[in-house]
Design an enzyme around this catalytic site. Structure first.
Site, PDB file in Angstrom:
ATOM      1  N   GLN A  32       0.809  -1.220   0.000  1.00 41.01           N
ATOM      2  CA  GLN A  32       0.000   0.000   0.000  1.00 41.01           C
ATOM      3  C   GLN A  32       0.840   1.267   0.000  1.00 41.01           C
ATOM      4  OE1 GLN A  32       0.436  -2.209   2.444  1.00 41.01           O
ATOM      5  NE2 GLN A  32      -0.432  -1.514   4.386  1.00 41.01           N
ATOM      6  N   TYR A  33       2.147   1.143   0.141  1.00 42.77           N
ATOM      7  CA  TYR A  33       3.031   2.313   0.089  1.00 42.77           C
ATOM      8  C   TYR A  33       3.762   2.411  -1.251  1.00 42.77           C
ATOM      9  CZ  TYR A  33       2.112   1.763   5.065  1.00 42.77           C
ATOM     10  OH  TYR A  33       1.490   1.603   6.283  1.00 42.77           O
ATOM     11  N   ARG A  74      -7.318   7.619  -4.097  1.00 42.11           N
ATOM     12  CA  ARG A  74      -6.589   7.722  -2.834  1.00 42.11           C
ATOM     13  C   ARG A  74      -5.695   8.960  -2.879  1.00 42.11           C
ATOM     14  NH1 ARG A  74      -1.694   3.854  -0.450  1.00 42.11           N
ATOM     15  NH2 ARG A  74      -1.698   4.778   1.649  1.00 42.11           N
ATOM     16  N   HIS A  75      -5.433   9.510  -1.720  1.00 46.13           N
ATOM     17  CA  HIS A  75      -4.481  10.623  -1.632  1.00 46.13           C
ATOM     18  C   HIS A  75      -3.113  10.177  -2.148  1.00 46.13           C
ATOM     19  CE1 HIS A  75      -2.540   8.683   1.789  1.00 46.13           C
ATOM     20  NE2 HIS A  75      -3.750   8.480   2.285  1.00 46.13           N
ATOM     21  N   ARG A 101       2.533  10.122   1.175  1.00 41.70           N
ATOM     22  CA  ARG A 101       2.522  10.915   2.410  1.00 41.70           C
ATOM     23  C   ARG A 101       3.675  10.511   3.322  1.00 41.70           C
ATOM     24  NH1 ARG A 101       1.140   7.222   6.225  1.00 41.70           N
ATOM     25  NH2 ARG A 101      -0.415   5.608   5.732  1.00 41.70           N
ATOM     26  N   ARG A 122      -4.290  15.613   3.942  1.00 39.95           N
ATOM     27  CA  ARG A 122      -3.629  15.031   2.765  1.00 39.95           C
ATOM     28  C   ARG A 122      -4.638  14.671   1.680  1.00 39.95           C
ATOM     29  NH1 ARG A 122      -3.192  11.363   6.971  1.00 39.95           N
ATOM     30  NH2 ARG A 122      -4.147   9.308   6.689  1.00 39.95           N
ATOM     31  N   HIS A 179      -9.199   7.437   1.341  1.00 42.05           N
ATOM     32  CA  HIS A 179      -8.064   6.727   1.939  1.00 42.05           C
ATOM     33  C   HIS A 179      -8.020   5.289   1.426  1.00 42.05           C
ATOM     34  CE1 HIS A 179      -7.421   9.844   5.081  1.00 42.05           C
ATOM     35  NE2 HIS A 179      -8.738   9.953   5.077  1.00 42.05           N
ATOM     36  N   ASP A 180      -6.857   4.654   1.573  1.00 39.33           N
ATOM     37  CA  ASP A 180      -6.709   3.292   1.078  1.00 39.33           C
ATOM     38  C   ASP A 180      -7.586   2.296   1.827  1.00 39.33           C
ATOM     39  OD1 ASP A 180      -4.976   3.867   3.252  1.00 39.33           O
ATOM     40  OD2 ASP A 180      -3.689   2.164   2.786  1.00 39.33           O
TER      41      ASP A 180
END
Length: 438
Positions: free
Chosen positions: A39-40, A66-67, A70, A151, A331-332
């Site tokens: 997820q990153y 998704r944003h 971050r 974010r 968000h994820d």
């Protein structure tokens, strides 16, 4: 809550130039390694976008994004800092890959969007204007909402800036609705206090893959005494430092590609058992958005008794109907719940926390990378003199199979069949929603 704005986060000159050219710069790795960050992972298209079949035209698009990239959350940052300092405390090091530790200081921020993440959203705005320009006019502008996280809001505003740039400033969408995350919010998973966690499953997997890595590094760094959780924290530093500094983190060199493949599965388990099919109350948290999507696709009022905000959804100002372009920013974790509520990425059996299934389609780097996106296209198709309405769903540009609604083999379901297939959402989670608070 209504708010208007322009570019939310200043970009470096390199990122501005790259974003204007719709080419967010490489972070310095081959894509294979970046995709092990789960997820990153930075956004990349999971497939080349394909136009609708002949005889079909897109008449509405619904974007859920998704944003962008971050800084880590506070708890993750604290854990990574502690593990890095523990490694630094070793009595000696055997290997040049550890030399950077002599001058390393943990200096990452918390929660906020990084410039690279801003550029990702700016790129997406350009791309979506270019792809869907035929749906946009002065009287038919994209309608934007965002969950009230800084974010997420900044990502929405950077998307609008990219969209406006791509249209030569002819069309400059505004962020019309920001949904308070402390109240009913279909763009954040904040309303199910009884939901479980994925801690047991991720701990089980860490107990499988991390000991050998810990043994190797502890042998090279005597006195570090790294635990399995320390290994996970140090591996997490690789993506977070990389996206923050726009250059490969030296922590990445402490691990092999095979070891990062195990880290990827750690992320898959995190989302599968946190918000996905492996979590009893995971899919129900996506029901509200699905019911809003059905309302937009059918032009009918929202019918939902889960996490929708009835005040917002009943007003034509904050939930307009019969538009051609909707864009929501989220968000994820919430997107995972929405995928699961829809029936996407369904698995034949739950993921095994001790052994990865190499045939699984549940790989979160393809599902919710930084700036990942779900797009639902409504199409009008004509064949043999008859015209009908259809639905097609793409995740990061990959057309999703939808056997659950009679997918004809090209990702299309009739609108009626798609609506009918969403019984779980239309029945408010079939009792699961009540379990969130009972």
């Amino acid at each position: 809550m209504l708010r208007k704005g322009a570019l939310a986060l200043a970009l470096s000159s390199e990122l501005v130039a790259a974003a204007i050219n719709n080419t967010t710069p490489s972070l310095g790795f081959n894509q294979t390694l970046e995709q092990t960050w789960a997820q990153y992972s930075p956004y990349y298209p999971a497939a080349e976008y394909t136009a609708p079949p002949d005889g079909c035209s897109i008449i509405q698009v619904n974007l859920l994004q998704r944003h962008g990239a971050r800084y880590p959350k506070k708890s993750d940052g604290k854990a990574m800092k502690k593990s890095a300092e523990q490694l630094q405390g070793a009595s000696s090091f055997n290997g040049s890959e550890y030399d950077f530790l002599a001058n390393f200081t943990y200096d990452l921020g918390t929660d906020d969007l990084v410039p690279y993440g801003a550029a990702q959203s700016y790129d997406a705005g350009q791309l979506h204007y270019t792809r869907y320009a035929s749906l946009v006019s002065e009287n038919m502008m994209p309608f934007l909402r965002a969950s009230d996280s800084e974010r997420v809001v900044e990502s929405a505003l950077n998307w609008t800036a990219g969209f406006a740039y791509a249209s030569n400033q002819q069309y400059a969408p505004v962020l019309s609705v920001i949904i308070d995350q402390s109240t009913n919010d279909t763009l954040d998973d904040n309303m199910c206090p009884n939901v479980g966690t994925s801690d047991d499953e991720t701990t089980d997997w860490a107990d499988v893959f991390a000991p050998a890595i810990a043994d190797r590094i502890n042998a090279a760094a005597p006195g570090a005494s790294l635990s399995n959780s320390d290994i996970v924290n140090l591996m997490m530093l690789c993506p977070f430092e990389t996206v923050a500094n726009e250059a490969p983190s030296p922590f990445c060199d402490l691990f092999t590609l095979d070891e990062f493949n195990s880290y990827e599965y750690y992320g898959d388990l995190t989302d599968y058992y946190g918000n996905g099919y492996g979590q009893e109350l995971g899919p129900v948290q996506g029901v509200g958005y699905v019911n809003e999507l059905l309302a937009r696709l059918t032009g009918q009022p929202v019918q939902d008794e889960t996490q929708t905000n009835h005040t917002l959804d009943s007003s034509p100002t904050t939930f307009p109907m019969n538009l051609t372009f909707y864009a929501d920013f989220s968000h994820d974790n919430q997107m995972i719940s929405i995928y699961s509520a829809l029936g996407l990425f369904a698995q034949p059996h739950n993921l095994d926390p001790t052994q990865p299934d190499t045939e699984r389609t549940w790989q979160v780097y393809k599902m919710v990378p930084f700036s990942g996106r779900l797009i639902t296209e409504k199409l009008s198709c004509t064949a043999d003199g008859e015209t009908g309405e259809y639905v097609r769903i793409l995740v990061n540009d990959a057309v999703q199979p939808m056997d659950f609604c009679g997918d004809t083999g090209n990702g299309l379901c009739t609108l009626d069949n798609f609506v009918e297939s969403q019984q779980y959402a239309r029945l408010n989670g079939e009792g699961d929603w009540a379990l969130c608070t009972d």
